[in-house]
Scaffold this motif. Structure first.
Motif, short mmCIF file in Angstrom:
data_model
loop_
_atom_site.label_atom_id
_atom_site.label_comp_id
_atom_site.label_asym_id
_atom_site.label_seq_id
_atom_site.Cartn_x
_atom_site.Cartn_y
_atom_site.Cartn_z
N SER A 5 46.27 40.30 48.47
CA SER A 5 45.18 40.86 49.27
C SER A 5 44.21 41.59 48.33
CB SER A 5 45.72 41.82 50.33
OG SER A 5 46.35 42.93 49.73
N PRO A 6 42.93 41.65 48.70
CA PRO A 6 42.32 41.12 49.92
C PRO A 6 42.08 39.61 49.83
CG PRO A 6 40.65 42.16 48.56
CD PRO A 6 41.95 42.39 47.87
N LYS A 7 41.67 39.02 50.95
CA LYS A 7 41.40 37.59 50.98
C LYS A 7 40.01 37.27 50.45
CE LYS A 7 45.38 37.07 52.91
NZ LYS A 7 46.52 36.64 52.07
N SER A 8 39.08 38.18 50.62
CA SER A 8 37.75 38.05 50.02
C SER A 8 37.39 39.38 49.39
CB SER A 8 36.71 37.64 51.07
OG SER A 8 36.60 38.62 52.09
N PHE A 9 36.41 39.35 48.46
CA PHE A 9 36.18 40.52 47.62
C PHE A 9 34.76 41.05 47.78
CE2 PHE A 9 39.52 38.01 45.76
CZ PHE A 9 40.49 38.95 45.47
N PRO A 10 34.63 42.37 47.98
CA PRO A 10 33.29 42.97 48.00
C PRO A 10 32.77 43.10 46.58
CG PRO A 10 34.96 44.68 48.19
CD PRO A 10 35.69 43.36 48.17
N ASP A 11 31.55 43.59 46.44
CA ASP A 11 30.95 43.75 45.12
C ASP A 11 31.67 44.84 44.32
OD1 ASP A 11 29.16 41.87 45.90
OD2 ASP A 11 27.52 43.28 46.30
N LEU A 12 31.72 44.63 43.01
CA LEU A 12 32.20 45.66 42.09
C LEU A 12 31.09 46.68 41.91
CD1 LEU A 12 34.10 46.80 39.86
CD2 LEU A 12 32.97 45.23 38.28
N MET A 13 31.45 47.97 42.04
CA MET A 13 30.46 49.04 41.90
C MET A 13 30.96 50.08 40.90
SD MET A 13 29.08 49.59 45.78
CE MET A 13 28.36 48.21 46.67
N GLY A 14 30.03 50.86 40.40
CA GLY A 14 30.40 51.89 39.45
C GLY A 14 31.40 52.87 40.02
N GLU A 15 31.35 53.12 41.34
CA GLU A 15 32.25 54.05 41.99
C GLU A 15 33.40 53.35 42.71
OE1 GLU A 15 32.08 57.43 42.15
OE2 GLU A 15 30.36 57.56 40.81
N ARG A 16 33.43 52.00 42.66
CA ARG A 16 34.48 51.28 43.36
C ARG A 16 34.96 50.09 42.54
NH1 ARG A 16 33.29 48.33 48.98
NH2 ARG A 16 32.11 46.99 47.57
N PRO A 17 36.19 50.13 42.06
CA PRO A 17 36.73 49.01 41.27
C PRO A 17 37.18 47.86 42.16
CG PRO A 17 38.40 50.69 41.55
CD PRO A 17 37.16 51.23 42.21
N ILE A 18 37.50 46.75 41.53
CA ILE A 18 38.15 45.65 42.23
C ILE A 18 39.66 45.92 42.19
CG2 ILE A 18 38.64 43.17 42.23
CD1 ILE A 18 36.00 42.75 40.80
N VAL A 19 40.29 45.94 43.35
CA VAL A 19 41.73 46.17 43.43
C VAL A 19 42.37 44.95 44.07
CG1 VAL A 19 43.58 47.62 44.33
CG2 VAL A 19 41.42 48.66 43.62
N ILE A 20 43.24 44.27 43.32
CA ILE A 20 43.95 43.09 43.81
C ILE A 20 45.43 43.41 43.77
CG2 ILE A 20 44.32 40.60 43.50
CD1 ILE A 20 41.83 40.72 41.58
N GLN A 21 46.12 43.09 44.84
CA GLN A 21 47.56 43.36 44.87
C GLN A 21 48.30 42.18 45.48
OE1 GLN A 21 47.06 47.03 46.66
NE2 GLN A 21 46.64 46.26 48.72
N GLY A 22 49.48 41.89 44.95
CA GLY A 22 50.26 40.78 45.45
C GLY A 22 51.59 40.68 44.72
#
Length: 460
Positions: A205-222
């Protein structure tokens, strides 16, 4: 993290989905306009924005998003001021309308900003829609009002891989609006895709990804099966070019130091299931949450760490009196929000006067016991019988004044002891309670529990 400079930030488009239902009148709508002004005034001239007002129906500010200029901002504020909401407030149709709004630039970072107190018509399909379309637009939830529907605001934020922003009063409005602006203002990678090459990944998860931002990283877990080899490939669009990055998983060998990751994964799974259950409880989801809680030793809505206390709060099983109370509007929301001025009526609860019998006072070694007259003679007799056992608790000579509420069952066994007042030391209270727990009462044909108060004092 690297410092993000201006030319690294993608072109931005903000679509404000603003709730103008009756409950948003007054303070909530005023904060909505402050938020709008704060966000738009900090955009660049080539960034764009639009507004979708929704209540009984939805309406766009313009057929195409406007450039973020001061003149256009003033027109947007006037657009909100001239609207009056009514009817049922449908959130999902408004979100679908905003998501399908035509783009002026395929490479821009689009963000849908939902501004509401949360008292709108919405179901679990809203969360499904957000989760499946994060690669089309970022979704942020901004809750306003003193009685925000946190279930909806938190659920939208979780589905959108973001944090909820809440404003409960006027004093917090400016600070939270600025905090929100910084949080969403630096998109640097969009159209994100994640692939797993050479190893078997599942429950991702997640199934689709929002934009990467300076205040928000990409978090992938599985999770993964089999050998740990291959790559995690992340691709997307930056300013003017595509970006692809590979992470070789063999460089990150499993370690006992990372055991907490499994619990973080389980917590995220439970959080998503709980969000859905708040809209509509489902037995299969409940079973899954329960299973996760037991397997990973986590507290959930259906599993817990057990603490046993022998004090029963309502051992007498007394029938509570039901009283009708007025329901005033939330703070800072006018009564006109529900379509009429509401007259608040004073609610008076009539109480029956009871004839009070005089209590009996017994003194033993300067300790004074007030035995209630309303209990039966058999209970009074037993209290007097055990009083000598309590005199040791007053040996210290420290003055005290305590009142216990004692509940006994129909067989005469003590069910609970509650301290209503204690002007002395804690050890004196504990000493008395430990003695009273061992008391046993001989009752005369008692069919139910009995509750009474026992004042004890020592004044030398």
């Amino acid at each position: 993290p690297k410092t993000i400079v201006e030319n690294q930030i993608l072109p931005r488009e903000y679509i404000f989905i603003v709730d103008i239902s009756g409950s948003m009148n007054g303070f909530p709508l005023d904060v909505s306009k402050k938020l709008l002004r704060n966000l738009i005034s900090n955009l660049r001239s080539f960034d764009r924005f639009n507004i979708l007002l929704f209540a009984g129906s939805s309406k766009f500010l313009a057929d195409e998003s406007w450039a973020a200029t001061p003149d256009n901002l003033n027109k947007a504020i006037n657009f909100i001021d001239n609207q009056r909401g009514g009817g049922s407030t449908q959130l999902l149709p408004a979100m679908k309308k905003a998501m399908s709004f035509k783009r002026c630039d395929e490479n821009l970072s689009r963000s849908l900003i939902i501004v509401t107190d949360g008292y709108v018509s919405a179901d679990q399909n809203v969360l499904d829609f957000v989760g499946k379309n994060l690669n089309q637009a970022n979704v942020f939830a901004f809750g306003i009002g003193s009685s925000v529907n946190r279930h909806l605001i938190d659920g939208l934020a979780n589905a959108g891989q973001s944090h909820p922003l809440i404003v409960l009063n006027q004093n917090a409005a400016a600070g939270n609006a600025e905090k929100f602006r910084k949080y969403i203002s630096t998109p640097v990678l969009s159209n994100i895709k994640v692939d797993f090459e050479g190893f078997d990944a599942y429950d991702v998860s997640p199934k689709s990804f929002p934009d990467l931002m300076g205040e928000r990283p990409i978090v992938i877990q599985g999770k993964y099966k089999g050998d740990l080899k291959g790559n995690i490939k992340i691709g997307g669009t930056t300013t003017g070019k595509d970006m692809n990055t590979k992470y070789q998983v063999t460089n990150y060998a499993p370690s006992r130091d990372n055991q907490a990751i499994r619990y973080l994964w389980a917590r995220e799974e439970i959080k998503v299931l709980d969000d859905y259950n708040r809209f509509k409880s489902d037995n299969s989801r409940i079973a899954k949450v329960t299973q996760l809680g037991l397997k990973y030793n986590l507290m959930t809505a259906y599993t817990s760490f057990i603490a046993i206390d022998r004090i029963i709060a309502n051992a007498a099983k007394q029938q509570n009196e039901v009283v009708k109370q007025v329901s005033p509007m939330p703070q800072n929301v006018p009564n006109s929000a529900i379509g009429f001025e509401m007259e608040l009526e004073e609610v008076v609860v009539a109480s029956k006067k009871k004839k009070v019998k005089k209590a009996e006072v017994v003194t033993i070694d300067n300790m004074k016991f007030t035995i209630p007259a309303e209990v039966t003679e058999s209970i009074q007799k037993q209290i007097k019988k055990h009083l000598n056992e309590l005199k040791w608790c007053g040996k210290s000579g420290e003055q005290f004044n305590l009142v216990f509420e004692i509940t006994i069952d129909k067989n005469g066994k003590v069910l609970s002891i509650k301290t209503l007042r204690n002007s002395g030391e804690k050890y004196q209270e504990v000493c008395l309670i430990e003695n009273i727990w061992n008391w046993s009462f001989e009752l005369d044909n008692q069919d139910d529990t009995i509750q009474f108060q026992l004042p004890i004092s020592l004044n030398k």
